[in-house]
Design a protein around this motif. Structure first.
Motif, mmCIF file in Angstrom:
data_model
loop_
_atom_site.group_PDB
_atom_site.id
_atom_site.type_symbol
_atom_site.label_atom_id
_atom_site.label_comp_id
_atom_site.label_asym_id
_atom_site.label_seq_id
_atom_site.Cartn_x
_atom_site.Cartn_y
_atom_site.Cartn_z
ATOM 1 N N UNK A 1 0.863 -1.185 0.000
ATOM 2 C CA UNK A 1 0.000 0.000 0.000
ATOM 3 C C UNK A 1 0.894 1.227 0.000
ATOM 4 N N UNK A 2 0.641 2.136 -0.923
ATOM 5 C CA UNK A 2 1.384 3.390 -0.985
ATOM 6 C C UNK A 2 0.387 4.541 -0.941
ATOM 7 N N UNK A 3 0.615 5.469 -0.033
ATOM 8 C CA UNK A 3 -0.287 6.607 0.142
ATOM 9 C C UNK A 3 0.405 7.864 -0.378
ATOM 10 N N UNK A 4 -0.089 8.443 -1.484
ATOM 11 C CA UNK A 4 0.528 9.663 -2.016
ATOM 12 C C UNK A 4 0.382 10.824 -1.033
ATOM 13 N N UNK A 5 1.403 11.666 -0.980
ATOM 14 C CA UNK A 5 1.390 12.832 -0.102
ATOM 15 C C UNK A 5 1.545 14.099 -0.934
ATOM 16 N N UNK A 6 0.709 15.079 -0.641
ATOM 17 C CA UNK A 6 0.808 16.376 -1.306
ATOM 18 C C UNK A 6 1.892 17.207 -0.620
ATOM 19 N N UNK A 7 2.320 18.309 -1.224
ATOM 20 C CA UNK A 7 3.295 19.181 -0.551
ATOM 21 C C UNK A 7 2.816 19.648 0.823
ATOM 22 N N UNK A 8 1.523 19.955 0.948
ATOM 23 C CA UNK A 8 0.993 20.382 2.248
ATOM 24 C C UNK A 8 1.078 19.259 3.275
ATOM 25 N N UNK A 9 0.805 18.035 2.845
ATOM 26 C CA UNK A 9 0.858 16.902 3.771
ATOM 27 C C UNK A 9 2.296 16.601 4.191
ATOM 28 N N UNK A 10 3.233 16.768 3.272
ATOM 29 C CA UNK A 10 4.647 16.597 3.619
ATOM 30 C C UNK A 10 5.055 17.631 4.664
ATOM 31 N N UNK B 1 7.705 4.081 -12.819
ATOM 32 C CA UNK B 1 6.957 2.893 -13.242
ATOM 33 C C UNK B 1 5.683 3.252 -14.009
ATOM 34 N N UNK B 2 5.451 4.548 -14.184
ATOM 35 C CA UNK B 2 4.316 4.974 -14.985
ATOM 36 C C UNK B 2 3.144 5.531 -14.214
ATOM 37 N N UNK B 3 3.253 5.614 -12.884
ATOM 38 C CA UNK B 3 2.163 6.167 -12.088
ATOM 39 C C UNK B 3 2.275 7.691 -12.042
ATOM 40 N N UNK B 4 1.213 8.380 -11.621
ATOM 41 C CA UNK B 4 1.248 9.847 -11.579
ATOM 42 C C UNK B 4 2.374 10.364 -10.683
ATOM 43 N N UNK B 5 2.776 11.594 -10.935
ATOM 44 C CA UNK B 5 3.852 12.213 -10.161
ATOM 45 C C UNK B 5 3.284 12.847 -8.894
ATOM 46 N N UNK B 6 3.889 12.503 -7.766
ATOM 47 C CA UNK B 6 3.484 13.078 -6.483
ATOM 48 C C UNK B 6 4.710 13.632 -5.770
ATOM 49 N N UNK B 7 4.451 14.503 -4.810
ATOM 50 C CA UNK B 7 5.531 15.071 -4.007
ATOM 51 C C UNK B 7 6.249 13.980 -3.216
ATOM 52 N N UNK B 8 5.468 13.055 -2.664
ATOM 53 C CA UNK B 8 6.031 11.991 -1.828
ATOM 54 C C UNK B 8 5.004 10.875 -1.707
#
Length: 263
Positions: free
Chosen positions: A193-202, A247-254
């Protein structure tokens, strides 16, 4: 924070008092503050002055093999507890949902810990049974230099296994996720499980880490990595997101990665 924002009830359990991860200098600074606080407001300070002299004298004669005085261990424990309270309150967790287990195996005053005892397992088991959670997040760091996370994981596994052996039906629907902190990330093929993080969440995560002031500029047991813990965490999360992007998934901050623990 994500779970709280989504309206879930979140509880936090601290298995150890964390005293071994507090620098002696932090104790001296807290005592100095107390002395000046009491003097400023004209409170009785004779006892705190005597106590401060005792602790400072101990630190001056202390070497790498010296075991901390019980009073020192207690002060360091209080420092970590107050920092933890500041962090979980910042994240939105209520005091009633925070538990400090103070497991006995950790309370040696030195890097080498006691063997795991029935009491360690009992305290963790009772907490799990009290909450009966749908999901549990537990530290899966086995590379920490002092070995505390490894022992905590062993205690948790033993406690949860006892609940399974007792045929507690609710555990069948309880998913357990392992996370990693200041050390190695999960290999990409082991992440479940991977949870994307936005800049605000980082930024919020960094602020929560900063609430642990005694850990902010380098821990007592940093290992071979000279970076501060918050830097390690951010670099790890950023690199995980970059791998998924490659790997082809969307780009996220973290991205925060988890691996499921199965029994």
């Amino acid at each position: 924070m994500r779970l709280i924002d989504q309206g879930h009830e979140v509880s936090v359990g601290y298995m150890t008092n964390g005293s071994m991860a507090v620098h002696d200098e932090d104790v001296v600074n807290r005592l100095s503050f107390m002395r000046h606080f009491m003097k400023t407001f004209e409170l009785k300070e004779d006892k705190i002055e005597e106590f401060s002299v005792k602790i400072k004298s101990f630190f001056q004669s202390k070497d790498s093999s010296t075991i901390d005085l019980p009073e020192v261990v207690e002060i360091k424990s209080l420092i970590r507890k107050r920092e933890a309270q500041s962090a979980y309150r910042f994240c939105g967790v209520d005091d009633d949902n925070a538990y400090f287990l103070d497991l006995p195996f950790y309370k040696t005053g030195k890097a080498q810990k006691n063997p795991i005892s029935d009491e360690d397992i009992k305290r963790v088991k009772e907490l799990i049974l009290e909450i009966k959670p749908h999901q549990i997040f537990v530290a899966g760091d086995k590379a920490d230099p002092h070995g505390t996370h490894q022992k905590c994981l062993e205690i948790f596994r033993s406690a949860f296994q006892e609940l399974i052996d007792e045929n507690q039906k609710w555990v069948e629907d309880c998913w357990i996720w392992q996370y990693r902190g200041a050390w190695l990330e999960w290999p990409i093929d082991e992440i479940e499980m991977a949870v994307p993080l936005s800049p605000d969440e980082v930024a919020k995560k960094r602020s929560a880490i900063f609430k642990h002031e005694s850990q902010k500029n380098g821990g007592v047991f940093p290992g071979d990595d000279a970076r501060a813990f918050w830097e390690r965490a951010e670099d790890r999360n950023r690199k995980t997101a970059e791998l998924y992007n490659q790997l082809g998934l969307p780009e996220y901050q973290a991205a925060e990665a988890f691996k499921r623990l199965r029994f």
